[in-house]
Design an enzyme around this catalytic site. Structure first.
Site, PDB file in Angstrom:
ATOM      1  N   ASN A  88       0.842  -1.203   0.000  1.00 31.74           N
ATOM      2  CA  ASN A  88       0.000   0.000   0.000  1.00 31.74           C
ATOM      3  C   ASN A  88       0.875   1.250   0.000  1.00 31.74           C
ATOM      4  OD1 ASN A  88       0.639  -0.939   2.627  1.00 31.74           O
ATOM      5  ND2 ASN A  88      -1.022   0.235   3.547  1.00 31.74           N
ATOM      6  N   ILE A  89       0.411   2.241  -0.712  1.00 31.61           N
ATOM      7  CA  ILE A  89       1.140   3.498  -0.869  1.00 31.61           C
ATOM      8  C   ILE A  89       0.185   4.640  -0.535  1.00 31.61           C
ATOM      9  CG2 ILE A  89       2.425   4.967  -2.448  1.00 31.61           C
ATOM     10  CD1 ILE A  89       3.139   2.403  -4.038  1.00 31.61           C
ATOM     11  N   GLU A  90       0.436   5.290   0.579  1.00 31.82           N
ATOM     12  CA  GLU A  90      -0.436   6.375   1.032  1.00 31.82           C
ATOM     13  C   GLU A  90       0.178   7.733   0.682  1.00 31.82           C
ATOM     14  OE1 GLU A  90      -0.917   5.523   5.196  1.00 31.82           O
ATOM     15  OE2 GLU A  90      -2.126   3.735   4.781  1.00 31.82           O
TER      16      GLU A  90
ATOM     17  N   CYS B 178      -4.034   0.714  -2.543  1.00 33.22           N
ATOM     18  CA  CYS B 178      -3.834  -0.538  -1.807  1.00 33.22           C
ATOM     19  C   CYS B 178      -2.710  -1.398  -2.394  1.00 33.22           C
ATOM     20  CB  CYS B 178      -5.112  -1.365  -1.834  1.00 33.22           C
ATOM     21  SG  CYS B 178      -6.460  -0.689  -0.863  1.00 33.22           S
TER      22      CYS B 178
ATOM     23  N   CYS C  44     -10.008  -5.042   0.148  1.00 33.45           N
ATOM     24  CA  CYS C  44     -11.110  -4.078   0.245  1.00 33.45           C
ATOM     25  C   CYS C  44     -12.035  -4.241  -0.964  1.00 33.45           C
ATOM     26  CB  CYS C  44     -10.566  -2.652   0.318  1.00 33.45           C
ATOM     27  SG  CYS C  44     -10.075  -1.970  -1.274  1.00 33.45           S
TER      28      CYS C  44
ATOM     29  N   GLU D 290      -2.873  -4.535  -3.243  1.00 31.34           N
ATOM     30  CA  GLU D 290      -3.339  -5.348  -4.371  1.00 31.34           C
ATOM     31  C   GLU D 290      -3.297  -4.543  -5.668  1.00 31.34           C
ATOM     32  OE1 GLU D 290      -4.766  -4.783  -1.470  1.00 31.34           O
ATOM     33  OE2 GLU D 290      -6.023  -6.442  -0.796  1.00 31.34           O
TER      34      GLU D 290
ATOM     35  N   CYS E 279     -10.532  -3.280  -4.369  1.00 32.53           N
ATOM     36  CA  CYS E 279      -9.532  -4.257  -4.829  1.00 32.53           C
ATOM     37  C   CYS E 279     -10.181  -5.572  -5.230  1.00 32.53           C
ATOM     38  CB  CYS E 279      -8.459  -4.463  -3.758  1.00 32.53           C
ATOM     39  SG  CYS E 279      -7.331  -3.053  -3.671  1.00 32.53           S
TER      40      CYS E 279
HETATM   41  N1  THU Z   1      -5.254  -1.561   2.366  1.00 35.13           N
HETATM   42  C1  THU Z   1      -4.673  -2.364   1.421  1.00 35.13           C
HETATM   43  O1  THU Z   1      -3.543  -2.121   0.998  1.00 35.13           O
HETATM   44  N2  THU Z   1      -5.396  -3.400   0.927  1.00 35.13           N
HETATM   45  C2  THU Z   1      -6.656  -3.726   1.344  1.00 35.13           C
HETATM   46  O2  THU Z   1      -7.303  -4.562   0.735  1.00 35.13           O
HETATM   47  C3  THU Z   1      -7.189  -3.092   2.543  1.00 35.13           C
HETATM   48  C4  THU Z   1      -6.592  -1.767   2.870  1.00 35.13           C
HETATM   49  C5  THU Z   1      -4.499  -0.424   2.873  1.00 35.13           C
HETATM   50  C6  THU Z   1      -5.005   0.910   2.418  1.00 35.13           C
HETATM   51  C7  THU Z   1      -4.452   1.818   3.482  1.00 35.13           C
HETATM   52  O3  THU Z   1      -3.132   2.191   3.105  1.00 35.13           O
HETATM   53  C8  THU Z   1      -4.391   0.951   4.723  1.00 35.13           C
HETATM   54  O4  THU Z   1      -4.539  -0.384   4.274  1.00 35.13           O
HETATM   55  C9  THU Z   1      -5.476   1.251   5.751  1.00 35.13           C
HETATM   56  O5  THU Z   1      -6.722   1.273   5.160  1.00 35.13           O
END
Ligand code: THU
Length: 130
Positions: free
Chosen positions: A41-43, A52, A85, A54, A88
């Site tokens: 995941n990259i915020e 996310c 999520c 995925e 995804c």
């Molecule tokens: N996140 C994912 O990378 N994949 C998912 O399927 C669920 C959520 C990440 C997004 C965000 O960076 C962190 O989890 C919290 O929501």
């Protein structure tokens, strides 16, 4: 599932950029070309613009020449058996069949395997656009 897919997802998680949620996630896709593509995941500071693990992995698969997902693994450091999520699930389904396996993990390995069809029943797919 062989352990290499789990290890790839776990190693990818270490590359996350998650300073806001502090919720590291990793994903690994075994594609139809036999290769494993990974993502984390990259915020970003504008929270909704992050994405996310995925989604990162799917981008890597497509740009690397993979076309279809054979199986995938997802791991989250702080959530045993973390499921993809909603968004995804849709993205994974785009490159999967209903029976494609998604392996949910803890820090040691796979704890549960589900299919895309179970994760996203009654999916909106390309058929609907015909
Ligand atoms: N996140 C994912 O990378 N994949 C998912 O399927 C669920 C959520 C990440 C997004 C965000 O960076 C962190 O989890 C919290 O929501």
């Amino acid at each position: 599932m062989s352990h290499d897919l789990f290890e790839a997802a776990r190693d990818a998680m270490a590359r996350c950029h998650a300073p806001y949620s502090q919720f590291p996630v990793g994903a690994a896709i075994r594609a139809d070309d036999g290769r494993i593509y990974t993502g984390a995941n990259i915020e970003v500071a504008s929270y909704p613009e992050g994405w996310c693990a995925e989604t990162t992995a799917i981008g890597h698969m497509i740009m690397g020449g993979g076309l279809r997902i054979v199986e995938a693994a997802v791991i989250a450091q702080k959530k045993v058996g973390c499921t993809p999520c909603g968004g995804c699930r849709q993205r994974l389904a785009e490159f999967s069949d209903a029976g494609t396996k998604i392996h949910l993990c803890d820090m040691n390995g796979v704890i549960q395997t589900v299919t895309i069809g179970e994760l996203l029943p009654y999916a909106f797919d390309a058929e609907a656009l015909k």
